[in-house]
Design an enzyme around this catalytic site. Structure first.
Site, PDB file in Angstrom:
ATOM      1  N   CYS A 242      29.842  67.246  47.834  1.00  9.89           N
ATOM      2  CA  CYS A 242      29.868  67.041  46.392  1.00  9.89           C
ATOM      3  C   CYS A 242      28.789  67.914  45.745  1.00  9.89           C
ATOM      4  O   CYS A 242      28.571  69.063  46.157  1.00  9.89           O
ATOM      5  CB  CYS A 242      29.678  65.536  46.140  1.00  9.89           C
ATOM      6  SG  CYS A 242      30.020  64.945  44.502  1.00  9.89           S
ATOM      7  N   ASN A 243      28.110  67.362  44.731  1.00  6.24           N
ATOM      8  CA  ASN A 243      27.098  68.188  44.077  1.00  6.24           C
ATOM      9  C   ASN A 243      25.762  68.199  44.838  1.00  6.24           C
ATOM     10  O   ASN A 243      24.755  68.663  44.304  1.00  6.24           O
ATOM     11  CB  ASN A 243      26.932  67.818  42.603  1.00  6.24           C
ATOM     12  CG  ASN A 243      26.936  66.330  42.382  1.00  6.24           C
ATOM     13  OD1 ASN A 243      26.515  65.573  43.259  1.00  6.24           O
ATOM     14  ND2 ASN A 243      27.397  65.902  41.220  1.00  6.24           N
TER      15      ASN A 243
END
Ligand SMILES: *[C@@H]1O[C@H](CO)[C@@H](O)[C@H](O)[C@H]1NC(C)=O
Ligand SMILES: *[C@@H]1O[C@H](CO)[C@@H](O)[C@H](O)[C@H]1NC(C)=O
Length: 220
Positions: A120-121
């Site tokens: 993800c981030n």
């Protein structure tokens, strides 16, 4: 290492934790690693700024629920590591001494790693180290624009479940952490091992890293 050669040396795996990490970003890969350790010789460290429990609870939503995880090591006294997994989550949004410490730890430990894996981030945290400059990488499609702004010199790939460049494996949002971990297990231990774990999880894998329904959903 060739794709089908099985890893025989024990691998030492670490996962970084910080306030408001996304639960599944860490626990998707961790569930795969736990299952892998039934048959392979691994060690696992959970690393954070202190040994206090680390919560997944978002500071941005009043009334948000969350869970706390107890780290095994601090960033100042880490064990030797071969693999580092970096989750994302709402905690990546803040600029704080805690997040600065996570970024510094990733930068400092990278030279000793065989593999760096982001979910993800979490790739936004790695982008802020400069380690992704000039490299291909991906991230969460829902938080795409905010995250890619953190790495203007990164060759961001919008349509990808995960991307590998050298020894850095970056993945798309949240549940993509399971797919990148299974792909990595397939690379290191052979695909049969990855499939046995996926079947045990009753997880339908994304096996083609270029198929990305969430790039369409978010108009990328
Ligand atoms: C795993 O590897 C370590 C380090 O080489 C070794 O000390 C340990 O005995 C191994 N454990 C198993 C179960 O093979
Ligand atoms: C990172 O991704 C999580 C999960 O999708 C999201 O809740 C959060 O807002 C994102 N953070 C940033 C800084 O984009």
């Amino acid at each position: 290492m060739s794709v089908n050669s099985a890893q025989t040396e024990p691998l030492r795996i670490g996962v970084v934790l910080f306030s408001a990490f996304e639960a599944l970003d860490a626990f998707g890969p961790l569930n795969c690693i736990n299952d892998l350790s039934w048959t392979e010789n691994l060690s696992l460290a959970l690393l954070s700024a202190t040994l206090d429990p680390v919560t997944t609870r978002s500071p941005f939503s009043p009334g948000a629920t969350g869970q706390s995880v107890v780290p095994t090591h601090t960033f100042t006294a880490p064990p030797p590591l071969d693999v580092l997994i970096v989750p994302g989550g709402q905690g990546t949004r803040v600029s704080s001494p805690e997040i600065d410490g996570v970024i510094a730890f990733i930068r400092d430990v990278y030279p000793q790693l065989k593999y760096l894996i982001t979910v993800c981030n979490g790739s936004g945290l790695v982008a802020r180290t400069g380690l992704l400059d000039g490299k291909r990488a991906t991230t969460n499609k829902k938080a795409w624009h905010e995250t890619i702004a953190l790495g203007p010199k990164v060759d961001w790939v919008p349509r990808a479940r995960w991307v590998t460049d050298g020894n850095i494996w970056t993945s798309s949002g949240v549940s993509a952490g399971i797919d990148v971990t299974l792909a990595w297990i397939g690379h290191v231990y052979g695909d049969e091992k990855a499939q046995i774990i996926a079947d045990g999880l009753e997880h339908t894998r994304h096996e083609d890293s270029t198929v990305d329904p969430f790039a369409d959903l978010y108009g990328l």
